[in-house]
Scaffold this motif. Structure first.
Motif, mmCIF file in Angstrom:
data_model
loop_
_atom_site.group_PDB
_atom_site.id
_atom_site.type_symbol
_atom_site.label_atom_id
_atom_site.label_comp_id
_atom_site.label_asym_id
_atom_site.label_seq_id
_atom_site.Cartn_x
_atom_site.Cartn_y
_atom_site.Cartn_z
ATOM 1 N N HIS A 14 0.833 -1.194 0.000
ATOM 2 C CA HIS A 14 0.000 0.000 0.000
ATOM 3 C C HIS A 14 0.880 1.262 0.000
ATOM 4 C CE1 HIS A 14 -3.447 2.557 0.639
ATOM 5 N NE2 HIS A 14 -2.883 3.093 1.715
ATOM 6 N N ALA A 15 2.092 1.143 0.547
ATOM 7 C CA ALA A 15 3.025 2.276 0.559
ATOM 8 C C ALA A 15 3.365 2.702 -0.866
ATOM 9 C CB ALA A 15 4.293 1.912 1.322
ATOM 10 N N VAL A 16 3.417 1.730 -1.795
ATOM 11 C CA VAL A 16 3.694 2.052 -3.193
ATOM 12 C C VAL A 16 2.547 2.873 -3.774
ATOM 13 C CG1 VAL A 16 4.058 1.102 -5.508
ATOM 14 C CG2 VAL A 16 5.148 0.027 -3.522
ATOM 15 N N GLU A 17 1.319 2.458 -3.499
ATOM 16 C CA GLU A 17 0.155 3.183 -4.028
ATOM 17 C C GLU A 17 0.109 4.615 -3.494
ATOM 18 O OE1 GLU A 17 -3.316 0.876 -3.151
ATOM 19 O OE2 GLU A 17 -2.450 -0.968 -3.968
ATOM 20 N N THR A 18 0.403 4.774 -2.209
ATOM 21 C CA THR A 18 0.393 6.113 -1.603
ATOM 22 C C THR A 18 1.460 6.998 -2.236
ATOM 23 O OG1 THR A 18 -0.390 5.191 0.488
ATOM 24 C CG2 THR A 18 0.598 7.378 0.557
ATOM 25 N N ALA A 19 2.680 6.459 -2.342
ATOM 26 C CA ALA A 19 3.786 7.233 -2.922
ATOM 27 C C ALA A 19 3.520 7.525 -4.403
ATOM 28 C CB ALA A 19 5.101 6.488 -2.752
ATOM 29 N N MET A 20 2.897 6.568 -5.101
ATOM 30 C CA MET A 20 2.608 6.762 -6.520
ATOM 31 C C MET A 20 1.577 7.871 -6.712
ATOM 32 S SD MET A 20 3.582 5.770 -9.476
ATOM 33 C CE MET A 20 4.370 4.174 -9.208
ATOM 34 N N ALA A 21 0.550 7.904 -5.855
ATOM 35 C CA ALA A 21 -0.464 8.958 -5.948
ATOM 36 C C ALA A 21 0.172 10.338 -5.744
ATOM 37 C CB ALA A 21 -1.561 8.717 -4.920
ATOM 38 N N ARG A 22 1.074 10.431 -4.779
ATOM 39 C CA ARG A 22 1.749 11.703 -4.526
ATOM 40 C C ARG A 22 2.668 12.075 -5.686
ATOM 41 N NH1 ARG A 22 3.147 10.298 1.797
ATOM 42 N NH2 ARG A 22 1.071 10.787 2.646
ATOM 43 N N LEU A 23 3.318 11.074 -6.274
ATOM 44 C CA LEU A 23 4.200 11.326 -7.415
ATOM 45 C C LEU A 23 3.396 11.889 -8.584
ATOM 46 C CD1 LEU A 23 6.798 11.127 -9.080
ATOM 47 C CD2 LEU A 23 6.298 8.690 -9.433
#
Length: 383
Positions: free
Chosen positions: A341-350
């Motif tokens: 889920h950390a990937v999804e969060t970081a991807m949304a911010r990116l």
């Protein structure tokens, strides 16, 4: 679409982080870098200790007054001024200047020449290259056997200079005007070192050989030398103001870049050329994307990106157009643990930071990919 003729509002170093190890003139170097858009991380790798009260300098000064040398070599402006000022403080200033008026006075470069003339003296010669090696070559060509040569040191022994003169038959009187010491507070240097080994820097600048030696020594003390050398070999550009400064780095196998003129301005201009040239540019979803240290240019517009987002973007750009699995992206995230889920969060911010969501495509149940333009697919397919 981006107009290539449009002048960008950001500087050539925008999006890059540059480490500054200088103790002297650090503010000047930092200001030059910041003016061109860089983020600057400064940590003096050493401190300069004047020797106005030092017995070594006093003894060398008295020796020169008592036994006048044939040649005096002045290597730095600050060192020469400091020597004259110290002699004044001891009541020996006039005697020293009187002796220096009667000797062959060689200046390493224009700044030293200026300091010599400000003291009311005149140099016999100064190399156009500002290189101490050229001073040495001239002395050796003229012959120094039996000559007495005083050499104003600039903080550390001059590699090969004194030894070469002695081997050619000269008597050398070292004049130690100031010396380098470790910084009183080592924590900023440690933070700079940590930033280098974690690739939080894009370049690391050195303006003196002792600063380079000090950073290497501290890395060795902390067990980080191999990591630092690996970073300097591949990801963090080591930039030196000149060849003498580079000697400690070259001794451990680090290749450096240096400007043709050994000055802060040309050093900064060199970084303005080298760092953008190292950034990766890709045609993605109808946009030109340039990936820099902590920011991205999208059609020439600077987009600051959080560290986690930059980690993801670098992982995607290593194989542009290819799908990168969430598990692989998770490993690229610093300190992310096991939760994808950390990937999804970081991807949304990116995506938010980039301002162009279509640059990165979600591939259901597989991962993410940079939406490389079709015309570029063949070029990058085997990257």
């Amino acid at each position: 679409m981006y107009d290539e003729e449009q002048q960008p509002e950001h500087g050539p170093l925008a999006g890059f982080t540059v480490g500054v190890t200088a103790a002297r003139r650090a503010e000047e170097l930092g200001a030059l870098l910041q003016r061109r858009g860089a983020t600057v991380l400064h940590a003096p790798a050493l401190r300069i200790v004047p020797l106005a009260d030092d017995g070594e300098l006093l003894a060398a000064t008295k020796e020169i007054i008592d036994q006048v040398p044939d040649v005096v070599v002045a290597t730095t402006a600050i060192g020469f001024r400091g020597w004259v000022e110290a002699a004044d403080g001891w009541g020996l200033g006039e005697q020293l200047l009187g002796r220096l008026r009667g000797v062959r006075l060689l200046a390493r470069g224009p700044k030293v020449k200026g300091a010599i003339r400000a003291a009311g003296l005149t140099e016999e010669w100064s190399p156009s290259s500002e290189s101490l090696a050229e001073v040495l070559d001239r002395l050796l060509e003229e012959g120094v056997d039996g000559d007495r040569i005083a050499v104003q040191l600039h903080g550390e022994p001059l590699p090969g200079f004194v030894e070469s003169l002695r081997a050619a038959g000269a008597e050398v009187v070292p004049v130690p005007v100031y010396r380098w010491m470790p910084p009183e507070d080592i924590s900023p240097l440690d933070r700079l070192l940590d930033a280098a080994v974690t690739r939080g820097l894009d370049a690391l600048t050195f303006t003196s050989a002792p600063a380079a030696a000090s950073l290497l020594s501290r890395a060795e003390d902390r067990g980080l030398l191999d990591e630092l050398l690996a970073a300097l070999a591949h990801d963090v550009l080591p930039a030196c103001v000149g060849p003498v400064t580079a000697i400690p780095l070259q001794a451990v196998g680090v290749d450096t870049v240096q400007p043709e003129r050994f000055r802060l301005g040309p050093l900064v201009q060199l970084l303005c050329q080298e760092l953008p040239a190292r950034a990766r540019s890709l045609p993605v979803a109808g946009h030109m994307v340039e990936i820099r240290g902590h920011a991205v240019l999208v059609d020439g517009e600077l987009k600051p990106v959080p560290p986690a987002g930059m980690s993801l973007l670098r992982a995607l750009s290593r194989r542009p157009g290819w799908v990168v699995a969430r598990a692989d992206l998770l490993r690229a995230l610093p300190g992310a643990g096991r939760d994808e889920h950390a990937v999804e969060t970081a991807m949304a911010r990116l995506r938010t930071a980039l301002g162009a969501p279509k640059l990165i495509q979600t591939v259901v149940k597989r991962g993410y990919r940079l939406a490389l333009d079709p015309a570029a697919d063949a070029k990058y397919a085997d990257a």
